[in-house]
Design an enzyme around this catalytic site. Structure first.
Site, PDB file in Angstrom:
ATOM      1  N   LYS A  66      88.824 -33.515 -52.003  1.00  0.00           N
ATOM      2  CA  LYS A  66      89.576 -32.403 -50.371  1.00  0.00           C
ATOM      3  C   LYS A  66      88.559 -31.233 -51.338  1.00  0.00           C
ATOM      4  O   LYS A  66      88.721 -30.729 -51.797  1.00  0.00           O
ATOM      5  CB  LYS A  66      90.960 -32.666 -50.914  1.00  0.00           C
ATOM      6  CG  LYS A  66      91.383 -32.057 -49.782  1.00  0.00           C
ATOM      7  CD  LYS A  66      93.539 -31.896 -50.130  1.00  0.00           C
ATOM      8  CE  LYS A  66      93.914 -31.192 -48.738  1.00  0.00           C
ATOM      9  NZ  LYS A  66      95.152 -31.311 -49.217  1.00  0.00           N
ATOM     10  N   SER A 141      97.651 -32.968 -44.316  1.00  0.00           N
ATOM     11  CA  SER A 141      96.508 -32.439 -44.905  1.00  0.00           C
ATOM     12  C   SER A 141      94.869 -32.664 -45.147  1.00  0.00           C
ATOM     13  O   SER A 141      94.106 -32.728 -45.184  1.00  0.00           O
ATOM     14  CB  SER A 141      96.952 -30.809 -45.129  1.00  0.00           C
ATOM     15  OG  SER A 141      97.235 -31.108 -46.833  1.00  0.00           O
ATOM     16  N   SER A 165     100.990 -33.939 -47.912  1.00  0.00           N
ATOM     17  CA  SER A 165     100.005 -34.340 -47.441  1.00  0.00           C
ATOM     18  C   SER A 165      98.737 -35.186 -48.465  1.00  0.00           C
ATOM     19  O   SER A 165      97.972 -35.290 -48.264  1.00  0.00           O
ATOM     20  CB  SER A 165      98.509 -32.932 -47.640  1.00  0.00           C
ATOM     21  OG  SER A 165      99.088 -31.819 -47.317  1.00  0.00           O
TER      22      SER A 165
HETATM   23  N1  GLN Z   1     102.659 -31.522 -43.866  1.00  0.00           N
HETATM   24  C1  GLN Z   1     103.350 -29.820 -44.471  1.00  0.00           C
HETATM   25  C2  GLN Z   1     102.725 -28.509 -44.771  1.00  0.00           C
HETATM   26  O1  GLN Z   1     102.600 -28.455 -43.584  1.00  0.00           O
HETATM   27  C3  GLN Z   1     102.162 -30.536 -46.235  1.00  0.00           C
HETATM   28  C4  GLN Z   1     101.426 -30.062 -45.947  1.00  0.00           C
HETATM   29  C5  GLN Z   1     100.589 -30.278 -48.015  1.00  0.00           C
HETATM   30  O2  GLN Z   1     101.404 -31.380 -48.720  1.00  0.00           O
HETATM   31  N2  GLN Z   1      99.802 -29.718 -47.995  1.00  0.00           N
HETATM   32  O3  GLN Z   1     103.099 -27.685 -45.113  1.00  0.00           O
END
Ligand code: GLN
Length: 456
Positions: A66, A141, A165
């Site tokens: 990532k 994400s 994410s």
């Molecule tokens: N979807 C969640 C957020 O937007 C989790 C994001 C993540 O785990 N980086 O905060």
């Protein structure tokens, strides 16, 4: 996942991965590709094998990281404009651990800018497309990581999970995704989102691969003092008898096909002799609100370091110091980053700290206790990862509340610091993957991975 049997060379594996990366270009997975470097590393591994020299457990296996993982001398953008020109001065511990075992990084992949989001649509470089339906989101994400594995470009990918994410994009693309116990893996060299919630984990196609990666990476790291003393390899085997399901998540707001999938898996488990225990977890309904106070508060603090002076972008329109700070941040952050900075600073401000941040911190303790109590009644918990399968591109991106609701089942796990493993569990009638997540007490990562074979 090994090439030791010499039926295939590392060079061939890397060439294939690069060819597939090119073939699936339209999915917008990569933020950078290291073709020459990857081929060079592969040639070195092939040479070692030819000479009978020892090679690592992941020798020649292509992977992607990532793009919030730092790799020395290369760009780490976090899919943001503000870090677009940033060249990493160090390599993250996890990438180093993998490379030390011979794995070959072929490139970095897309995410929601600074990992803020659930669809990869918040990326400065545009969304990644779902592996099963390119009119739908990859999830987020870590959307690029999930799709790279699902399309079989690479064997595995790194991701980060602050509120889902890893697990949510894994479930949207039919692969395994592990959010380890908080502190199990090192976060050194990974762009921070919310430090009390961030965990680094993996996407794989099998539980066996997940176990191998964790056995390599779940280690104490002196460069990240929040890492736990080594526990992974010494985890005792666990006799699993009772699986908990959370009553509070069985309601109309969860897609009917996902609920049916969960029921079916419970029936299968019952037939195998496991007892299904219904859990009352009334505090969980507050988890999303708690998360969206604590997480932005930590984001506001972590993102304050991007000031146009020390990292990445500097606004060229700026003529005064204030304009360098403000102008760079205004140009460099995306809308969702700014929204979180504003919410975070608001809940931390002196007038509202007690009403929001402090209250959320106390509620978080209740959530931690609720899981602890639940694990007195069962060994593991099985729940959906998200209330729906992959949604259409554009469906939620302009409605932050709808997007935040995506996270209702994934964020409690980060608040509690426990491990969660997303497991491919079925498909909808229209062919979209459905993922379920297995949750266990802290440090049960290995047992969870082992048990997930029962759901296959
Ligand atoms: N979807 C969640 C957020 O937007 C989790 C994001 C993540 O785990 N980086 O905060």
């Amino acid at each position: 996942m090994k090439i030791a049997n010499k039926t295939v060379t590392a060079t061939r594996l890397v060439q294939d991965a690069l060819a597939k990366a090119d073939f699936f270009k339209s999915y917008n997975i990569f933020t950078s590709i290291y073709a020459d470097e990857a081929l060079e590393k592969a040639a070195k591994i092939d040479e070692k094998i030819k000479n009978g020299e020892p090679v690592g457990k992941l020798a020649g296996v292509p992977f992607v990281a990532k793009d919030n993982y730092l790799v020395k001398g290369t760009k780490t953008t976090a899919s943001s404009h503000i870090l677009e020109p940033f060249v990493a001065p160090v390599t993250s511990t996890v990438v180093k651990q993998l490379e030390d075992e011979g794995a070959i990084l072929i490139g970095k992949v897309n995410l929601d800018s600074f990992a803020h989001g659930s669809s990869t649509e918040n990326s400065y470089f545009g969304p990644t497309l779902n592996a099963y339906d390119n009119t739908r989101v990859a999830g987020g994400s870590s959307g690029g990581s999930a799709v790279a594995v699902a399309l079989d470009i690479v064997e595995f990918a790194t991701g980060s999970d602050t509120g889902g994410s890893i697990r949510q994009p894994a479930s949207f693309n039919g692969v395994y995704g592990l959010k380890p116990t908080y502190g199990a893996t090192s976060r050194y060299g990974v762009v921070s989102m919310a430090s009390s919630l961030d965990t680094d984990g993996f996407f794989t196609k099998t539980p066996e691969d997940m176990d191998l990666l964790m056995s390599i990476c779940a280690k104490r790291d002196e460069k990240d003092l929040t890492t736990l003393p080594d526990f992974y390899e010494e985890t005792p085997t666990k006799e699993v008898k009772k699986i908990g399901i959370i009553k509070d998540f069985d309601n109309e707001s969860v897609d009917s096909e996902i609920r049916a999938c969960l029921k079916e898996k419970c029936e299968e488990l019952k037939n195998k002799g496991y007892e299904i225990v219904e859990l009352d977890m009334p505090t969980l309904k507050h988890a999303l609100a708690v998360y969206y106070i604590i997480c932005p508060a930590e984001i506001a603090s972590n993102l304050s370091r991007y000031d146009g002076i020390r990292y990445g972008l500097r606004s060229d329109k700026a003529v005064s110091l204030d304009e360098i700070y403000g102008g760079t941040r205004n140009e460099g952050f995306m809308k969702e980053n700014k929204r979180r900075i504003m919410i975070g600073n608001f809940v931390l401000s002196s007038g509202f700290y007690d009403a929001y941040f402090l209250k959320a911190a106390k509620a978080r303790t209740l959530i931690i206790n609720e899981y602890a109590k639940a694990f007195e009644k069962c060994d593991f918990i099985l729940t959906p990862v998200a209330p729906n399968p992959a949604f259409k591109l554009g469906e939620k991106v302009n409605d932050p509340i709808a997007m935040y609701l995506e996270d209702v089942m994934s964020v409690p796990i980060n608040l509690a610091g426990i491990p969660g493993l997303a497991v491919p569990a079925g498909k909808t009638e229209s062919g979209l993957p459905i993922g379920l997540q297995l949750l266990g007490p802290r440090r049960s990562d290995k047992q969870l991975i082992e048990f997930s074979k029962e759901l296959a």
